[in-house]
Design a protein around this motif. Structure first.
Motif, mmCIF file in Angstrom:
data_model
loop_
_atom_site.group_PDB
_atom_site.id
_atom_site.type_symbol
_atom_site.label_atom_id
_atom_site.label_comp_id
_atom_site.label_asym_id
_atom_site.label_seq_id
_atom_site.Cartn_x
_atom_site.Cartn_y
_atom_site.Cartn_z
ATOM 1 N N ARG A 1 25.730 9.475 -41.679
ATOM 2 C CA ARG A 1 25.664 9.974 -40.307
ATOM 3 C C ARG A 1 24.819 11.234 -40.208
ATOM 4 O O ARG A 1 24.020 11.376 -39.274
ATOM 5 C CB ARG A 1 27.081 10.272 -39.795
ATOM 6 N N ILE A 2 24.948 12.134 -41.164
ATOM 7 C CA ILE A 2 24.297 13.433 -41.090
ATOM 8 C C ILE A 2 22.795 13.332 -41.309
ATOM 9 O O ILE A 2 21.997 13.907 -40.563
ATOM 10 C CB ILE A 2 24.905 14.407 -42.124
ATOM 11 N N SER A 3 22.378 12.610 -42.338
ATOM 12 C CA SER A 3 20.959 12.559 -42.689
ATOM 13 C C SER A 3 20.094 11.960 -41.570
ATOM 14 O O SER A 3 19.077 12.551 -41.194
ATOM 15 C CB SER A 3 20.771 11.779 -43.999
ATOM 16 N N PRO A 4 20.459 10.815 -40.989
ATOM 17 C CA PRO A 4 19.614 10.260 -39.916
ATOM 18 C C PRO A 4 19.612 11.093 -38.639
ATOM 19 O O PRO A 4 18.708 10.947 -37.801
ATOM 20 C CB PRO A 4 20.230 8.882 -39.652
ATOM 21 N N ALA A 5 20.608 11.951 -38.476
ATOM 22 C CA ALA A 5 20.687 12.761 -37.248
ATOM 23 C C ALA A 5 19.774 13.978 -37.290
ATOM 24 O O ALA A 5 19.549 14.619 -36.255
ATOM 25 C CB ALA A 5 22.132 13.213 -37.021
ATOM 26 N N ALA A 6 19.227 14.296 -38.450
ATOM 27 C CA ALA A 6 18.398 15.505 -38.593
ATOM 28 C C ALA A 6 17.149 15.412 -37.721
ATOM 29 O O ALA A 6 16.601 14.335 -37.485
ATOM 30 C CB ALA A 6 18.006 15.690 -40.045
ATOM 31 N N PHE A 7 16.731 16.564 -37.243
ATOM 32 C CA PHE A 7 15.508 16.688 -36.437
ATOM 33 C C PHE A 7 15.518 15.726 -35.246
ATOM 34 O O PHE A 7 14.603 14.930 -35.039
ATOM 35 C CB PHE A 7 14.260 16.477 -37.302
ATOM 36 N N GLY A 8 16.599 15.816 -34.498
ATOM 37 C CA GLY A 8 16.706 15.043 -33.270
ATOM 38 C C GLY A 8 16.786 13.550 -33.472
ATOM 39 O O GLY A 8 16.444 12.775 -32.568
ATOM 40 N N GLY A 9 17.250 13.121 -34.630
ATOM 41 C CA GLY A 9 17.393 11.697 -34.895
ATOM 42 C C GLY A 9 16.216 11.088 -35.633
ATOM 43 O O GLY A 9 16.246 9.892 -35.957
ATOM 44 N N ALA A 10 15.188 11.894 -35.944
ATOM 45 C CA ALA A 10 14.035 11.377 -36.686
ATOM 46 C C ALA A 10 14.286 11.360 -38.182
ATOM 47 O O ALA A 10 13.670 10.587 -38.915
ATOM 48 C CB ALA A 10 12.790 12.212 -36.383
#
Length: 304
Positions: free
Chosen positions: A114-123
């Protein structure tokens, strides 16, 4: 699935790469000085004063080697926990802002998925952190380039969900695998890295590195490829691979050339050190540098 019959030899190669990576990391970190002073010391080949402390580049690579040692593959759940534990032990190792957030939240019990894909606005992150720690994977999987690329991408995905962040890791692992297998042709190293990196800007940069004469100046290479100043895969990996391919037979010269490009010098030097050490062997790593670098046992841990 059990460990391969040659697991001990694979781990020996991964640990050799870790030694070179950590030397490059700690060497490069000591040149974060005013540009004129750094360039003067580099031109004179003046080694930094000890002690040489390594950064998050080495700490995260250590987690990768420990995971391979226990499991023989990149178990992403295990790797995420190791990343978070080592971060909590010493968060002041130079982690980037997004890495602080991701690793802290994983340590608090959040899922990396969940955390990794959410970085930088979902990019997701396209930073160079996945690449900086990937060379030991190439050492372990030196006989299987597809596996080296795949496992490197898995190792990056825990913190770098963006395809570019994973492409850099794949390219570095493949280059390291070829170096470990005894390939000495610089073009073959770069061609293999480009062939097994996903399409995108990182791969395009490696293709551009192939177009550069290996005899061109570091300054010209930086102008064409970047030097990690943007701290993303695209402007870090092509330059680092060009430096490694150009100096596969001489560890010290490889690091001096790489650090002369300035930029994100601990990371570019970590990548180059992790690759070139596999080509030259343990006996070619300078003993004075090993003595100057802090012990890898500082943040080492056992099974888990």
């Amino acid at each position: 699935m059990g460990l391969p019959s040659d697991h001990a030899e694979r781990i020996r190669r991964a640990r050799l790469s870790l030694e070179g990576l950590s030397l490059g990391d700690s060497f490069g970190e000591r040149f974060f000085l005013p540009a004129a002073l750094a360039q003067s010391l580099i031109e004179q080949r003046v080694p930094p004063d000890p002690p040489w402390h390594y950064t998050d580049d080495t700490v995260m690579a250590l987690s990768i080697v420990e995971t391979l040692e226990i499991h023989g593959v990149i178990d992403q759940e295990v790797l995420a926990r190791r990343f978070a534990r080592k971060y909590r032990l010493d968060p002041g190792r130079g982690y980037g802002g997004m890495a602080h957030r991701i690793l802290y939240e994983i340590g608090e019990g959040s899922s990396w998925q969940r955390i990794s894909p959410a970085a930088f606005g979902g990019a997701g992150s396209m930073g160079n952190g996945g690449a900086m720690r990937a060379a030991p994977i190439g050492g372990y999987f030196s006989d299987d380039l597809e596996a080296a690329s795949h496992q490197a991408r898995r190792s990056a995905e825990v913190t770098h969900a963006h395809p570019e962040g994973q492409a850099g890791a794949a390219a570095v692992a493949v280059a390291a695998a070829r170096a470990s297998a005894g390939v000495s042709d610089p073009r073959e190293i770069l061609e293999a890295a480009a062939a097994l990196a996903p399409e995108g800007e990182t791969r395009a940069g490696i293709v551009e590195a192939l177009r550069l004469p290996l005899g061109c100046s570091v300054r010209d290479a930086v102008s064409a490829l970047g030097n990690g100043s943007r701290v993303i895969s695209q402007d870090t990996v092509p330059f680092a691979l060009w430096c490694a391919a150009r100096h596969l037979t001489h560890f010290e010269e490889a690091l001096w050339a790489t650090v002369s490009g300035l930029g994100d010098r601990d990371t570019t030097c970590a990548i180059v050190g992790g690759i070139v050490s596999l080509a030259v062997g343990r006996e070619a790593l300078p003993s004075e540098w090993l003595a100057a670098r802090e012990s890898l046992a500082t943040l080492a841990e056992g099974a888990g």
